[in-house]
Design a protein around this motif. Structure first.
Motif, PDB file in Angstrom:
ATOM      1  N   ARG A  40       0.837  -1.204   0.000  1.00 22.99           N
ATOM      2  CA  ARG A  40       0.000   0.000   0.000  1.00 22.99           C
ATOM      3  C   ARG A  40       0.869   1.251   0.000  1.00 22.99           C
ATOM      4  O   ARG A  40       2.032   1.214   0.396  1.00 22.99           O
ATOM      5  N   ALA A  41       0.278   2.355  -0.431  1.00 26.54           N
ATOM      6  CA  ALA A  41       1.007   3.626  -0.462  1.00 26.54           C
ATOM      7  C   ALA A  41       1.187   4.150   0.957  1.00 26.54           C
ATOM      8  O   ALA A  41       0.329   3.931   1.819  1.00 26.54           O
ATOM      9  N   PRO A  42       2.275   4.841   1.228  1.00 27.38           N
ATOM     10  CA  PRO A  42       2.477   5.435   2.557  1.00 27.38           C
ATOM     11  C   PRO A  42       1.400   6.469   2.874  1.00 27.38           C
ATOM     12  O   PRO A  42       0.980   7.222   2.007  1.00 27.38           O
ATOM     13  N   VAL A  50      10.660   2.502   8.711  1.00 26.32           N
ATOM     14  CA  VAL A  50      10.290   2.879  10.079  1.00 26.32           C
ATOM     15  C   VAL A  50       8.879   2.376  10.376  1.00 26.32           C
ATOM     16  O   VAL A  50       8.657   1.651  11.345  1.00 26.32           O
ATOM     17  N   ASP A  51       7.935   2.760   9.540  1.00 24.95           N
ATOM     18  CA  ASP A  51       6.546   2.333   9.715  1.00 24.95           C
ATOM     19  C   ASP A  51       6.279   1.013   8.991  1.00 24.95           C
ATOM     20  O   ASP A  51       5.628   0.125   9.525  1.00 24.95           O
ATOM     21  N   TYR A  52       6.753   0.912   7.783  1.00 28.36           N
ATOM     22  CA  TYR A  52       6.642  -0.281   6.935  1.00 28.36           C
ATOM     23  C   TYR A  52       7.835  -0.305   6.002  1.00 28.36           C
ATOM     24  O   TYR A  52       8.511   0.705   5.801  1.00 28.36           O
ATOM     25  N   HIS A  53       8.039  -1.475   5.388  1.00 24.12           N
ATOM     26  CA  HIS A  53       8.900  -1.574   4.221  1.00 24.12           C
ATOM     27  C   HIS A  53       7.934  -1.499   3.039  1.00 24.12           C
ATOM     28  O   HIS A  53       7.166  -2.435   2.808  1.00 24.12           O
ATOM     29  N   TYR A  72       1.973 -13.666   5.379  1.00 27.19           N
ATOM     30  CA  TYR A  72       1.593 -12.609   4.447  1.00 27.19           C
ATOM     31  C   TYR A  72       0.116 -12.757   4.129  1.00 27.19           C
ATOM     32  O   TYR A  72      -0.456 -13.838   4.266  1.00 27.19           O
ATOM     33  N   ALA A  73      -0.493 -11.652   3.763  1.00 25.65           N
ATOM     34  CA  ALA A  73      -1.923 -11.655   3.483  1.00 25.65           C
ATOM     35  C   ALA A  73      -2.274 -10.448   2.623  1.00 25.65           C
ATOM     36  O   ALA A  73      -1.506  -9.492   2.533  1.00 25.65           O
ATOM     37  N   THR A  74      -3.448 -10.521   2.035  1.00 24.06           N
ATOM     38  CA  THR A  74      -4.011  -9.384   1.323  1.00 24.06           C
ATOM     39  C   THR A  74      -5.152  -8.835   2.168  1.00 24.06           C
ATOM     40  O   THR A  74      -6.055  -9.571   2.559  1.00 24.06           O
ATOM     41  N   VAL A  75      -5.060  -7.549   2.502  1.00 24.68           N
ATOM     42  CA  VAL A  75      -6.053  -6.892   3.354  1.00 24.68           C
ATOM     43  C   VAL A  75      -6.430  -5.571   2.704  1.00 24.68           C
ATOM     44  O   VAL A  75      -5.556  -4.771   2.364  1.00 24.68           O
ATOM     45  N   HIS A  76      -7.734  -5.361   2.527  1.00 19.34           N
ATOM     46  CA  HIS A  76      -8.235  -4.123   1.912  1.00 19.34           C
ATOM     47  C   HIS A  76      -7.550  -3.862   0.572  1.00 19.34           C
ATOM     48  O   HIS A  76      -7.249  -2.727   0.220  1.00 19.34           O
ATOM     49  N   GLY A  77      -7.260  -4.939  -0.167  1.00 22.91           N
ATOM     50  CA  GLY A  77      -6.686  -4.806  -1.496  1.00 22.91           C
ATOM     51  C   GLY A  77      -5.183  -4.620  -1.547  1.00 22.91           C
ATOM     52  O   GLY A  77      -4.605  -4.496  -2.631  1.00 22.91           O
ATOM     53  N   ASN A  78      -4.514  -4.607  -0.401  1.00 25.59           N
ATOM     54  CA  ASN A  78      -3.063  -4.449  -0.349  1.00 25.59           C
ATOM     55  C   ASN A  78      -2.425  -5.678   0.287  1.00 25.59           C
ATOM     56  O   ASN A  78      -3.039  -6.355   1.109  1.00 25.59           O
ATOM     57  N   CYS A  79      -1.157  -5.946  -0.063  1.00 22.97           N
ATOM     58  CA  CYS A  79      -0.424  -7.079   0.500  1.00 22.97           C
ATOM     59  C   CYS A  79       0.412  -6.620   1.690  1.00 22.97           C
ATOM     60  O   CYS A  79       0.999  -5.542   1.668  1.00 22.97           O
ATOM     61  N   TYR A  80       0.459  -7.472   2.714  1.00 21.30           N
ATOM     62  CA  TYR A  80       1.262  -7.230   3.914  1.00 21.30           C
ATOM     63  C   TYR A  80       2.000  -8.520   4.248  1.00 21.30           C
ATOM     64  O   TYR A  80       1.469  -9.609   4.053  1.00 21.30           O
ATOM     65  N   GLY A  81       3.204  -8.408   4.791  1.00 20.46           N
ATOM     66  CA  GLY A  81       3.942  -9.598   5.175  1.00 20.46           C
ATOM     67  C   GLY A  81       5.063  -9.287   6.143  1.00 20.46           C
ATOM     68  O   GLY A  81       5.552  -8.159   6.207  1.00 20.46           O
ATOM     69  N   THR A  82       5.465 -10.305   6.920  1.00 20.56           N
ATOM     70  CA  THR A  82       6.537 -10.174   7.901  1.00 20.56           C
ATOM     71  C   THR A  82       7.683 -11.090   7.515  1.00 20.56           C
ATOM     72  O   THR A  82       7.479 -12.285   7.285  1.00 20.56           O
TER      73      THR A  82
END
Length: 195
Positions: A40-42, A50-53, A72-82
């Motif tokens: 997702r966009a900052p 700092v907040d995300y990569h 990792y997952a897709t949430v609200h149309g954006n991808c997130y992962g650790t």
């Protein structure tokens, strides 16, 4: 062997205060904050690293293909992962890492077959009554009306996963929430399985 750290997964609906709890405990030196990758966009004021990569969709999927994500997952149309390597580095140093992730990501981490991850794992769900959640989402003034409505619908769905968590913090007053969150961190640090 020296003591291991704790992996505390913190989940809850958008607007529940989970990020605030994680950031505050990190600012006070009680934990390390897991910095997730996202496509997702900052938001205004957020900083890369700092907040995300912040990654492109292509870079994110390359890391998925390489098996680099713990979750990792897709949430609200954006991808997130650790990144798994980030988390393991922290717990091997004996520190507590807080992971601010959604219920999908929590399920993946909870089901991880890595023995070190399983040994160090704990989770808490931040539950907030729906009327309070709506008030908080509107108070942030960061989302359009259609996004707020989507987040409220998703929150109701996420709340159904609450029973899968080892701990539930019912949110009310922010200071009381943080006091309880600190108590949980203290109790987890005393677990004998990490010695």
């Amino acid at each position: 062997m020296s003591a291991l750290g704790t992996i505390l997964v913190v989940s809850g609906p958008s607007g529940s205060g989970k990020t605030t709890l994680c950031r505050r405990s990190t600012d006070e030196g009680l934990s390390r904050y897991s910095i997730s990758c996202t496509t997702r966009a900052p938001r205004p004021g957020e900083q890369d690293g700092v907040d995300y990569h912040f990654l492109t969709m292509e870079a994110f999927h390359a890391k998925v293909a390489a098996g680099e994500f713990l979750e990792y997952a897709t949430v609200h149309g954006n991808c997130y992962g650790t990144l798994k390597s980030d988390i393991l580095d922290i717990v091997r140093r004996g520190e507590t890492v807080v992971m601010d992730i959604d219920v999908q990501g929590a399920e993946q981490v909870r089901g991880c077959d890595d023995p070190l991850i399983r040994r160090c794992y704990a989770d808490v769900y931040i539950h907030i009554p729906s009327d309070e959640l709506e008030q908080r989402l509107r108070g942030r003034a960061t989302d359009a009306e259609d996004v707020i409505q989507l987040r409220l619908r998703n929150a109701a769905e996420e709340d159904r996963q609450m029973g899968n968590y080892g701990f539930v913090l019912v949110s009310g007053d922010r200071e009381a929430d943080y006091s309880r969150f600190k108590s949980l961190l203290s109790a987890l640090a005393m677990r004998t399985c990490l010695r």
